[in-house]
Design a protein around this motif. Sequence first.
Motif, PDB file in Angstrom:
ATOM      1  N   ILE A 139      33.664 -42.601 -20.858  1.00  0.00           N
ATOM      2  CA  ILE A 139      34.998 -43.072 -20.482  1.00  0.00           C
ATOM      3  C   ILE A 139      35.247 -42.980 -18.978  1.00  0.00           C
ATOM      4  N   GLY A 140      34.222 -42.694 -18.193  1.00  0.00           N
ATOM      5  CA  GLY A 140      34.390 -42.619 -16.750  1.00  0.00           C
ATOM      6  C   GLY A 140      34.706 -43.978 -16.142  1.00  0.00           C
ATOM      7  N   ALA A 141      34.911 -43.992 -14.843  1.00  0.00           N
ATOM      8  CA  ALA A 141      35.295 -45.229 -14.153  1.00  0.00           C
ATOM      9  C   ALA A 141      34.265 -46.332 -14.360  1.00  0.00           C
ATOM     10  N   ARG A 142      32.991 -45.944 -14.557  1.00  0.00           N
ATOM     11  CA  ARG A 142      31.933 -46.931 -14.819  1.00  0.00           C
ATOM     12  C   ARG A 142      31.299 -46.689 -16.187  1.00  0.00           C
ATOM     13  N   GLY A 143      32.083 -46.105 -17.097  1.00  0.00           N
ATOM     14  CA  GLY A 143      31.570 -45.785 -18.421  1.00  0.00           C
ATOM     15  C   GLY A 143      31.629 -46.957 -19.383  1.00  0.00           C
ATOM     16  N   LEU A 144      31.286 -46.678 -20.638  1.00  0.00           N
ATOM     17  CA  LEU A 144      31.271 -47.733 -21.653  1.00  0.00           C
ATOM     18  C   LEU A 144      32.681 -48.239 -21.949  1.00  0.00           C
ATOM     19  N   LEU A 145      33.661 -47.333 -21.981  1.00  0.00           N
ATOM     20  CA  LEU A 145      35.064 -47.699 -22.208  1.00  0.00           C
ATOM     21  C   LEU A 145      35.898 -46.991 -21.138  1.00  0.00           C
ATOM     22  N   PRO A 146      35.985 -47.534 -19.951  1.00  0.00           N
ATOM     23  CA  PRO A 146      36.588 -46.823 -18.813  1.00  0.00           C
ATOM     24  C   PRO A 146      38.061 -46.478 -19.018  1.00  0.00           C
ATOM     25  N   VAL A 147      38.430 -45.281 -18.605  1.00  0.00           N
ATOM     26  CA  VAL A 147      39.826 -44.849 -18.674  1.00  0.00           C
ATOM     27  C   VAL A 147      40.740 -45.765 -17.864  1.00  0.00           C
ATOM     28  N   PRO A 148      40.395 -46.142 -16.623  1.00  0.00           N
ATOM     29  CA  PRO A 148      41.306 -47.009 -15.868  1.00  0.00           C
ATOM     30  C   PRO A 148      41.646 -48.305 -16.597  1.00  0.00           C
ATOM     31  N   ARG A 149      40.684 -48.892 -17.250  1.00  0.00           N
ATOM     32  CA  ARG A 149      40.943 -50.120 -18.005  1.00  0.00           C
ATOM     33  C   ARG A 149      41.877 -49.845 -19.181  1.00  0.00           C
ATOM     34  N   PHE A 150      41.690 -48.683 -19.818  1.00  0.00           N
ATOM     35  CA  PHE A 150      42.520 -48.338 -20.973  1.00  0.00           C
ATOM     36  C   PHE A 150      43.969 -48.085 -20.567  1.00  0.00           C
ATOM     37  N   VAL A 151      44.192 -47.262 -19.529  1.00  0.00           N
ATOM     38  CA  VAL A 151      45.574 -46.930 -19.155  1.00  0.00           C
ATOM     39  C   VAL A 151      46.307 -48.132 -18.567  1.00  0.00           C
ATOM     40  N   ALA A 152      45.555 -49.134 -18.118  1.00  0.00           N
ATOM     41  CA  ALA A 152      46.200 -50.344 -17.600  1.00  0.00           C
ATOM     42  C   ALA A 152      46.908 -51.114 -18.709  1.00  0.00           C
ATOM     43  N   ARG A 153      46.464 -50.924 -19.958  1.00  0.00           N
ATOM     44  CA  ARG A 153      47.089 -51.656 -21.060  1.00  0.00           C
ATOM     45  C   ARG A 153      47.834 -50.751 -22.045  1.00  0.00           C
ATOM     46  N   ALA A 154      47.680 -49.421 -21.928  1.00  0.00           N
ATOM     47  CA  ALA A 154      48.349 -48.481 -22.832  1.00  0.00           C
ATOM     48  C   ALA A 154      49.359 -47.665 -22.043  1.00  0.00           C
ATOM     49  N   PRO A 155      50.656 -47.870 -22.249  1.00  0.00           N
ATOM     50  CA  PRO A 155      51.668 -47.142 -21.477  1.00  0.00           C
ATOM     51  C   PRO A 155      51.709 -45.657 -21.841  1.00  0.00           C
ATOM     52  N   PHE A 156      52.386 -44.891 -21.006  1.00  0.00           N
ATOM     53  CA  PHE A 156      52.462 -43.445 -21.185  1.00  0.00           C
ATOM     54  C   PHE A 156      53.028 -43.068 -22.551  1.00  0.00           C
ATOM     55  N   ARG A 157      54.016 -43.782 -23.026  1.00  0.00           N
ATOM     56  CA  ARG A 157      54.651 -43.410 -24.298  1.00  0.00           C
ATOM     57  C   ARG A 157      53.686 -43.546 -25.468  1.00  0.00           C
ATOM     58  N   LEU A 158      52.665 -44.400 -25.333  1.00  0.00           N
ATOM     59  CA  LEU A 158      51.671 -44.553 -26.395  1.00  0.00           C
ATOM     60  C   LEU A 158      50.472 -43.648 -26.201  1.00  0.00           C
ATOM     61  N   ALA A 159      50.209 -43.262 -24.966  1.00  0.00           N
ATOM     62  CA  ALA A 159      49.051 -42.413 -24.679  1.00  0.00           C
ATOM     63  C   ALA A 159      49.427 -41.426 -23.575  1.00  0.00           C
ATOM     64  N   PRO A 160      50.267 -40.433 -23.886  1.00  0.00           N
ATOM     65  CA  PRO A 160      50.680 -39.477 -22.857  1.00  0.00           C
ATOM     66  C   PRO A 160      49.496 -38.697 -22.298  1.00  0.00           C
ATOM     67  N   SER A 161      49.364 -38.717 -20.975  1.00  0.00           N
ATOM     68  CA  SER A 161      48.198 -38.105 -20.336  1.00  0.00           C
ATOM     69  C   SER A 161      48.440 -37.995 -18.840  1.00  0.00           C
ATOM     70  N   VAL A 162      47.886 -36.961 -18.231  1.00  0.00           N
ATOM     71  CA  VAL A 162      47.969 -36.861 -16.771  1.00  0.00           C
ATOM     72  C   VAL A 162      47.205 -37.996 -16.114  1.00  0.00           C
ATOM     73  N   PHE A 163      46.274 -38.599 -16.843  1.00  0.00           N
ATOM     74  CA  PHE A 163      45.481 -39.688 -16.272  1.00  0.00           C
ATOM     75  C   PHE A 163      46.250 -40.999 -16.216  1.00  0.00           C
ATOM     76  N   GLN A 164      47.438 -41.019 -16.804  1.00  0.00           N
ATOM     77  CA  GLN A 164      48.318 -42.170 -16.623  1.00  0.00           C
ATOM     78  C   GLN A 164      48.844 -42.200 -15.197  1.00  0.00           C
ATOM     79  N   LEU A 165      48.935 -41.040 -14.579  1.00  0.00           N
ATOM     80  CA  LEU A 165      49.450 -40.944 -13.222  1.00  0.00           C
ATOM     81  C   LEU A 165      48.373 -41.242 -12.187  1.00  0.00           C
ATOM     82  N   TYR A 166      47.149 -40.829 -12.488  1.00  0.00           N
ATOM     83  CA  TYR A 166      46.045 -41.026 -11.539  1.00  0.00           C
ATOM     84  C   TYR A 166      44.737 -40.795 -12.275  1.00  0.00           C
TER      85      TYR A 166
END
Length: 480
Positions: free
Chosen positions: A41-68
């Motif tokens: 799930i890293g920035a260059r992983g199979l399912l990158p976190v940045p790509r995920f948080v771009a489409r999943a808002p905080f209320r659906l996926a609360p996480s400090v990674f929503q901020l950065y």
Amino acid sequence: MGWDWFTDPDYWASRLVFQRMLAAIYLIAFLVALNQFRALIGARGLLPVPRFVARAPFRLAPSVFQLYYSDRFFAAVAWVGALISGALVLGLFDSVPVWASLVVWAVPWVLYQSIVNVGQIWYSFGWESLLLETGFLAIFLGPADMAPPVPLLWLLLWLLFRLEFGAGMIKMRGDRCWRDLTCLYYHHETQPMPGPLSWYFHHLPKPLHKIEALASHFTQLVVPFVLFTPQPVAGVAAAIMIVTQLWLVASGNFSWLNVLTITIAVSALDRHLLPFSPPALDEPPMWYRIVVLAVTLLILVLSYRPARNLFSRGQIMNYSFDRLHLVNTYGAFGSVTQIRHEVVLEGTDEPELTPDTVWREYGFKGKPGDPRRRPRQIAPYHLRLDWMLWFASLSSRYADSWLQPLAEKLLAADRATLKLLRYDPFAGERPTFVRARLFRYRFTTPSERRETGDWWVREPRGPALKAGRLGPDGSAVAAE
């Protein structure tokens, strides 16, 4: 009477053991995240976190990674979680003030919550929610110089009840083989990741397999109700659950599910089974009592849907009804596969494909591969890619989002991805083609094992992913 009912010193020792064990599981979970996140799930992983948080808002996926998000920040979060968990294992925060105890136990819960909520399919297992639900309750258990609060002990019993009874009910509503007691004819061989003793469990006489299944039903459908009886009977019920979980630990690899279940069951043992005398204990402050009662009320309200689910004909398992995983449903193996398939990944460094092309197999740390290799003990560690490849062998829909990207990473000899493997046949060099094939696996019979020394027999069943090479844009393309 006053507040005498609020705490119970008879559970002082079990509370300390519970906290140590839970902290150790937290530590393992954070180390797993550290070792595997870049590839998955890293920035260059199979399912990158940045790509995920771009489409999943905080209320659906609360996480400090929503901020950065950055890989360095993720590593820092996981390291902080690991260090705090290690300190809790060592008891370094046992005697802190009550407020500090709450804060310290909240840190790993918040950090691991942040990881799970952006982990996508790699963190979709029931033991992730179980760790978070247990970890939330642990925040309010208090330090060692105070008796544990009774409302929290009851909430842990309620969690243990739902965990075991939910697993029992999903079996009774699932495959017929659970009702005719034949599921364990197959389970030890077809479970996601067999362990070093699974071959021997598989070859137990069939009457013993039926006894195994019957014991499972008794432990999951009858014993949970005994948890709510007076001591020492309730402690004996918890001890029975601990013994059955140790049986599961010996027979296979289920991440930290079984160890965490044992941990929760330990909280139900009082001085009759853990005869350690507590020191002089402090009275809890009033604000703490109010917080505990508020948390208890919250959990009871949120328990409505999980409780209704237990008795529903459409029972679902391993599901969270709230985004923070506070009260969840659990269960496993409502259906048992009778035939084992495995996805085997292979590569070649030949420039063109011919009928005589020599393919070399990638080796994985936990999943079956080389028939000569004995299954390994992995749990309570968790090999996420190995587990998901078992699901991919059941249906391609489990791998639609990541199997093709995995092939691209192997073609590029991506270092983070190769670290997830036990063996790279190309020693870090790029192959020219990669493919995935489906094999039928079964345990060898005792006579086959004596003759060949192999643990498995395997037969090819067809392609799981056609041979491909890297195209101009860096993605895998099928070979002509």
